[in-house]
Design an enzyme around this catalytic site. Sequence first.
Site, PDB file in Angstrom:
ATOM      1  CB  ALA A  64      -0.873  -0.003   1.244  1.00 47.38           C
ATOM      2  N   GLY A 111       0.517  -5.120   0.665  1.00 48.98           N
ATOM      3  CA  GLY A 111      -0.681  -5.114  -0.179  1.00 48.98           C
ATOM      4  C   GLY A 111      -0.399  -5.692  -1.555  1.00 48.98           C
ATOM      5  CD  GLU A 114      -2.350  -7.600   2.490  1.00 49.58           C
ATOM      6  OE1 GLU A 114      -2.244  -6.424   2.063  1.00 49.58           O
ATOM      7  OE2 GLU A 114      -2.601  -7.859   3.678  1.00 49.58           O
ATOM      8  CD  GLU A 134       1.723  -5.769   5.425  1.00 54.56           C
ATOM      9  OE1 GLU A 134       2.593  -6.640   5.659  1.00 54.56           O
ATOM     10  OE2 GLU A 134       0.964  -5.843   4.444  1.00 54.56           O
TER      11      GLU A 134
HETATM   12  C1  LIG Z   1      -8.788  -8.171   0.364  1.00 54.80           C
HETATM   13  C2  LIG Z   1      -8.207  -8.018  -1.001  1.00 54.80           C
HETATM   14  C3  LIG Z   1      -6.907  -7.254  -1.066  1.00 54.80           C
HETATM   15  C4  LIG Z   1      -6.611  -6.835  -2.448  1.00 54.80           C
HETATM   16  C5  LIG Z   1      -5.194  -6.334  -2.502  1.00 54.80           C
HETATM   17  C6  LIG Z   1      -5.106  -4.845  -2.535  1.00 54.80           C
HETATM   18  C7  LIG Z   1      -4.286  -4.307  -1.372  1.00 54.80           C
HETATM   19  C8  LIG Z   1      -4.566  -2.851  -1.160  1.00 54.80           C
HETATM   20  C9  LIG Z   1      -3.498  -2.095  -0.361  1.00 54.80           C
HETATM   21  C10 LIG Z   1      -3.973  -1.495   0.912  1.00 54.80           C
HETATM   22  C11 LIG Z   1      -3.966  -2.520   1.993  1.00 54.80           C
HETATM   23  C12 LIG Z   1      -3.405  -2.073   3.239  1.00 54.80           C
HETATM   24  C13 LIG Z   1      -2.982  -3.245   3.923  1.00 54.80           C
HETATM   25  C14 LIG Z   1      -1.547  -3.649   3.543  1.00 54.80           C
HETATM   26  O1  LIG Z   1      -1.368  -4.927   4.112  1.00 54.80           O
HETATM   27  C15 LIG Z   1      -0.553  -2.625   4.142  1.00 54.80           C
HETATM   28  C16 LIG Z   1       0.709  -2.418   3.385  1.00 54.80           C
HETATM   29  O2  LIG Z   1       0.892  -2.839   2.260  1.00 54.80           O
HETATM   30  S1  LIG Z   1       1.877  -1.456   4.226  1.00 54.80           S
HETATM   31  C17 LIG Z   1       3.264  -1.406   3.124  1.00 54.80           C
HETATM   32  C18 LIG Z   1       3.987  -2.722   3.045  1.00 54.80           C
HETATM   33  N1  LIG Z   1       5.201  -2.576   2.253  1.00 54.80           N
HETATM   34  C19 LIG Z   1       6.389  -2.207   2.800  1.00 54.80           C
HETATM   35  O3  LIG Z   1       6.488  -2.006   3.988  1.00 54.80           O
HETATM   36  C20 LIG Z   1       7.561  -2.057   1.856  1.00 54.80           C
HETATM   37  C21 LIG Z   1       8.160  -0.662   2.002  1.00 54.80           C
HETATM   38  N2  LIG Z   1       9.302  -0.484   1.109  1.00 54.80           N
HETATM   39  C22 LIG Z   1      10.529  -0.987   1.402  1.00 54.80           C
HETATM   40  O4  LIG Z   1      10.750  -1.686   2.363  1.00 54.80           O
HETATM   41  C23 LIG Z   1      11.644  -0.649   0.435  1.00 54.80           C
HETATM   42  O5  LIG Z   1      11.215   0.479  -0.327  1.00 54.80           O
HETATM   43  C24 LIG Z   1      11.962  -1.796  -0.546  1.00 54.80           C
HETATM   44  C25 LIG Z   1      10.707  -2.235  -1.283  1.00 54.80           C
HETATM   45  C26 LIG Z   1      12.592  -2.952   0.214  1.00 54.80           C
HETATM   46  C27 LIG Z   1      12.977  -1.250  -1.589  1.00 54.80           C
HETATM   47  O6  LIG Z   1      14.068  -0.655  -0.902  1.00 54.80           O
HETATM   48  P1  LIG Z   1      15.111   0.235  -1.740  1.00 54.80           P
HETATM   49  O7  LIG Z   1      15.515  -0.481  -2.952  1.00 54.80           O
HETATM   50  O8  LIG Z   1      16.121   0.693  -0.759  1.00 54.80           O
HETATM   51  O9  LIG Z   1      14.247   1.492  -2.243  1.00 54.80           O
HETATM   52  P2  LIG Z   1      13.667   2.677  -1.336  1.00 54.80           P
HETATM   53  O10 LIG Z   1      13.266   2.174  -0.004  1.00 54.80           O
HETATM   54  O11 LIG Z   1      14.579   3.848  -1.421  1.00 54.80           O
HETATM   55  O12 LIG Z   1      12.303   3.001  -2.125  1.00 54.80           O
HETATM   56  C28 LIG Z   1      12.338   3.719  -3.360  1.00 54.80           C
HETATM   57  C29 LIG Z   1      11.249   4.766  -3.275  1.00 54.80           C
HETATM   58  O13 LIG Z   1       9.972   4.049  -3.233  1.00 54.80           O
HETATM   59  C30 LIG Z   1       9.255   4.453  -2.057  1.00 54.80           C
HETATM   60  N3  LIG Z   1       8.444   3.340  -1.561  1.00 54.80           N
HETATM   61  C31 LIG Z   1       8.815   2.054  -1.461  1.00 54.80           C
HETATM   62  N4  LIG Z   1       7.797   1.307  -0.966  1.00 54.80           N
HETATM   63  C32 LIG Z   1       6.751   2.165  -0.761  1.00 54.80           C
HETATM   64  C33 LIG Z   1       5.408   2.007  -0.285  1.00 54.80           C
HETATM   65  N5  LIG Z   1       4.901   0.811   0.059  1.00 54.80           N
HETATM   66  N6  LIG Z   1       4.619   3.105  -0.187  1.00 54.80           N
HETATM   67  C34 LIG Z   1       5.100   4.312  -0.560  1.00 54.80           C
HETATM   68  N7  LIG Z   1       6.360   4.552  -1.052  1.00 54.80           N
HETATM   69  C35 LIG Z   1       7.166   3.461  -1.137  1.00 54.80           C
HETATM   70  C36 LIG Z   1      10.324   4.882  -1.091  1.00 54.80           C
HETATM   71  O14 LIG Z   1       9.753   5.722  -0.122  1.00 54.80           O
HETATM   72  C37 LIG Z   1      11.287   5.593  -2.003  1.00 54.80           C
HETATM   73  O15 LIG Z   1      10.714   6.833  -2.331  1.00 54.80           O
HETATM   74  P3  LIG Z   1      11.624   8.144  -2.412  1.00 54.80           P
HETATM   75  O16 LIG Z   1      12.385   8.225  -1.120  1.00 54.80           O
HETATM   76  O17 LIG Z   1      12.530   7.874  -3.588  1.00 54.80           O
HETATM   77  O18 LIG Z   1      10.664   9.265  -2.623  1.00 54.80           O
END
Ligand SMILES: CCCCCCCCCCCCC[C@H](O)CC(=O)SCCNC(=O)CCNC(=O)[C@H](O)C(C)(C)COP(=O)(O)OP(=O)(O)OC[C@H]1O[C@@H](n2cnc3c(N)ncnc32)[C@H](O)[C@@H]1OP(=O)(O)O
Length: 260
Positions: A64, A111, A114, A134
């Site tokens: 997400a 997500g 998911e 998460e």
């Molecule tokens: C019932 C049916 C379901 C149907 C499916 C639909 C789902 C709907 C979604 C909503 C549901 C909410 C519930 C969900 O379970 C909650 C979540 O998903 S919480 C998020 C979970 N994901 C993460 O925690 C991953 C976060 N990211 C990272 O850990 C790292 O970015 C990485 C992926 C390991 C990559 O690392 P790096 O290569 O070092 O790159 P960066 O970290 O520098 O990232 C580059 C750039 O991208 C931005 N970014 C990365 N991930 C996200 C994200 N999830 N949201 C927003 N932005 C993200 C990061 O901030 C960097 O941005 P910049 O700094 O360059 O502006």
Amino acid sequence: MGTFISSEQDGAVAVVTIDNPPMNALSSALLDELEAELDRLDTDPATRAIVLRGGGERAFVAGADIKEFPALREQAAGESGPARGLLKLGHRMDAAHTPFVAAIQGYCLGGGLELAMCCDVRVCADDAKLGQPEIKLGLIPGGGGTQRLPRLVGCGRAMLLNLGGEFIDAATAYEWGLVEKVVPAAEVVAAATGLAATFAARSPHAVSVLRELARSTRDLPLEEGLRREADAFRRCLASEDGREGVAAFIEKREPTFSGR
Ligand SMILES: CCCCCCCCCCCCC[C@H](O)CC(=O)SCCNC(=O)CCNC(=O)[C@H](O)C(C)(C)COP(=O)(O)OP(=O)(O)OC[C@H]1O[C@@H](n2cnc3c(N)ncnc32)[C@H](O)[C@@H]1OP(=O)(O)O
């Protein structure tokens, strides 16, 4: 097409691309667009299978959109936002007549995993990373990660992923039954599209009956599930496609399915 979602028709297969650089994070607006496009394709008789893929090469979907969460906190439960969007999208995919194949490359997290678990089958690049991180944010999965994941990999492995928040590689995901096929990264979309084309060549009526039966009986006792399966088999036997498929086999020719 919208801002985040595009689709290309490859015969009876629609390849839907989620494009929200750099990580295809699922924002509320993206989820609304995705649901609308999947709804359009599911009601298009020319589309008999759907592939979901992430744009770019870094991620299928990395979760997400975390940057939306502060605003989300202020919203009352049930209002718009990824949480509402995810539930609507998941229910819509569950209720679809059309089968879904996820083409996973790069990060498939939160997500994103998911969403992939809402698909019927998952084709995964050999260098992909999958997980439910998460917990590292002080959150828990909110789009099926605590419900669909255990049903795919078992309660222990689901808790391993949900409690630890660590990523697993494609080989582990395949060993656990989280993905059904692993291919070189460069081949993942072609492999997913090929598999979708196989599903698209089958009777749309039988595919729809099978998806509905699998969804509606997944938590029923075996005896009730077997009863409903028998009813569904009889429905297929009496259907136009059921008659055509049987006749084609007896007459040693390829069937032409109408979807009825
Ligand atoms: C019932 C049916 C379901 C149907 C499916 C639909 C789902 C709907 C979604 C909503 C549901 C909410 C519930 C969900 O379970 C909650 C979540 O998903 S919480 C998020 C979970 N994901 C993460 O925690 C991953 C976060 N990211 C990272 O850990 C790292 O970015 C990485 C992926 C390991 C990559 O690392 P790096 O290569 O070092 O790159 P960066 O970290 O520098 O990232 C580059 C750039 O991208 C931005 N970014 C990365 N991930 C996200 C994200 N999830 N949201 C927003 N932005 C993200 C990061 O901030 C960097 O941005 P910049 O700094 O360059 O502006």
